[in-house]
Scaffold this active site. Structure first.
Site, PDB file in Angstrom:
ATOM      1  N   SER A 173       0.850  -1.190   0.000  1.00 41.00           N
ATOM      2  CA  SER A 173       0.000   0.000   0.000  1.00 41.00           C
ATOM      3  C   SER A 173       0.890   1.246   0.000  1.00 41.00           C
ATOM      4  O   SER A 173       1.951   1.271  -0.628  1.00 41.00           O
ATOM      5  CB  SER A 173      -0.926  -0.065   1.210  1.00 41.00           C
ATOM      6  N   LYS A 191      -5.418   3.397  -2.323  1.00 40.27           N
ATOM      7  CA  LYS A 191      -4.646   2.676  -1.300  1.00 40.27           C
ATOM      8  C   LYS A 191      -5.466   2.494  -0.015  1.00 40.27           C
ATOM      9  O   LYS A 191      -5.295   1.489   0.694  1.00 40.27           O
ATOM     10  CB  LYS A 191      -3.336   3.406  -1.001  1.00 40.27           C
TER      11      LYS A 191
END
Ligand code: HXC
Length: 284
Positions: A173, A191
């Site tokens: 992420s 994300k």
């Protein structure tokens, strides 16, 4: 008299800890993901890396295979994570050629810099499709194999699994969405979705022995994220609490930890590797 080693240190930190394991990685030709896979291969795993660009992916697979003599690294190019059937085929090919999928790295991502009012609908959709749907497609394509891998080490549920546990996924992420990041609304939103998905997988699939965690890299030297999307300077690096940019090795180390037996009981965690940067309100 010193304590015996096993009293204070897990017996996991040694060569060959990933012998006979297979790691499947999307975005595997990228700087961060290739370092993650290289570390796993060095420690015994075989690997299958997925990417859109055929030449880049195949060349990277060859390069990664030099990390350990006798390793097998498959480079599957021409695979877009936005296409579920392509990922399904890639996962099947990985299992056919390498025998299993024990570990997954969902690393494919898309990003660019643009003010929120100038991002086109298709640009927004493209990033969300690559990051969020791409990660979801990766989960869908690999989960049956992860469950199978985890099942090899299932216990009565009360005792920890035996050494060499598989059935783990790491989502790559970012820290963009912790404090809000200008010019990256698209990637920040995407994300945040990836983090949410990782938590859902952890909660839902944990009882089957699968673990799902996130690595959130900060500003890592030599990566596209830093080179293309951030302004870099010695002064900027000094503002980071650790006083420097990170290295891909530090992301690889975090990966090895989360896939190792040392992290058997770590599930649904966001492991930030950013030198403390997000705590001061800025992100990579
Ligand atoms: C504004 C842009 C743009 C830009 C593309 N688009 N680049 N808009 N600024 N710089 C728009 C296009 O005009 C198009 O919209 C839409 O995005 C889709 O672009 P395509 O090129 O047709 O699609 P595609 O090939 O799928 O490209 C997807 C992409 C691209 C995300 C736009 O950048 C990409 O593939 N990137 C992959 C590699 C990558 O970015 N990796 C970085 C990961 S770093 P229109 O309306 O014209 O059709 C990372 C780290 C995060 O994620 C942490 C950061 C520090």
């Amino acid at each position: 008299m010193p304590l015996p080693r096993y009293a204070y240190l897990s017996d996991v930190w040694r060569d060959g800890i990933f012998d006979n394991k297979v790691v499947f990685c999307t975005g595997g030709a990228g700087t961060i993901c290739s370092a993650q896979v290289r570390a796993m291969v060095h420690l015994g795993a075989n690997a299958c890396i997925i990417g859109r660009n055929v030449e880049k992916t195949e060349n990277m697979a060859k390069d990664i295979s030099t990390a350990r003599q006798g390793s097998r690294v498959l480079g599957l190019g021409g695979v877009d994570v936005r296409k579920p059937e392509a990922l399904q085929e890639a996962a099947e090919r990985c299992v056919k050629e390498l025998g299993a999928i024990d570990f997954v790295i969902a690393g494919a991502a898309g990003n660019f810099l643009a003010p929120i009012d100038q991002i086109s609908p298709n640009a927004m959709k493209s990033v969300i499709d690559i990051d969020v749907l791409g990660s979801w497609n990766t989960v869908k394509a690999t989960l049956p194999y992860l469950i199978e891998s985890a099942a090899k080490h299932r216990t009565d549920g009360r005792t920890p699994p035996a050494q060499g546990t598989g059935g783990r996924i790491i989502f790559v992420s970012a820290t963009l969405h912790y404090a809000g990041t200008p010019l990256q609304a698209h990637a920040s939103v995407a994300k945040a979705g990836v983090d949410a998905m990782a938590m859902s997988v952890a909660i839902e699939q944990g009882p089957k022995g699968v673990t799902s965690n996130v690595i959130a890299p900060g500003p890592i030297a030599g990566t596209e994220g830093l080179d293309r999307l951030s302004k870099q300077s010695e002064g900027e690096a000094k503002k980071i609490p650790s006083g420097r940019y990170g290295t891909v090795k530090e992301i690889a180390d975090a990966t090895v930890y989360l896939f190792s037996d040392a992290a058997n009981y770590v599930n649904g965690e966001i492991h930030v590797v950013d030198g403390g940067q997000w705590h001061i309100g800025t992100a990579a």
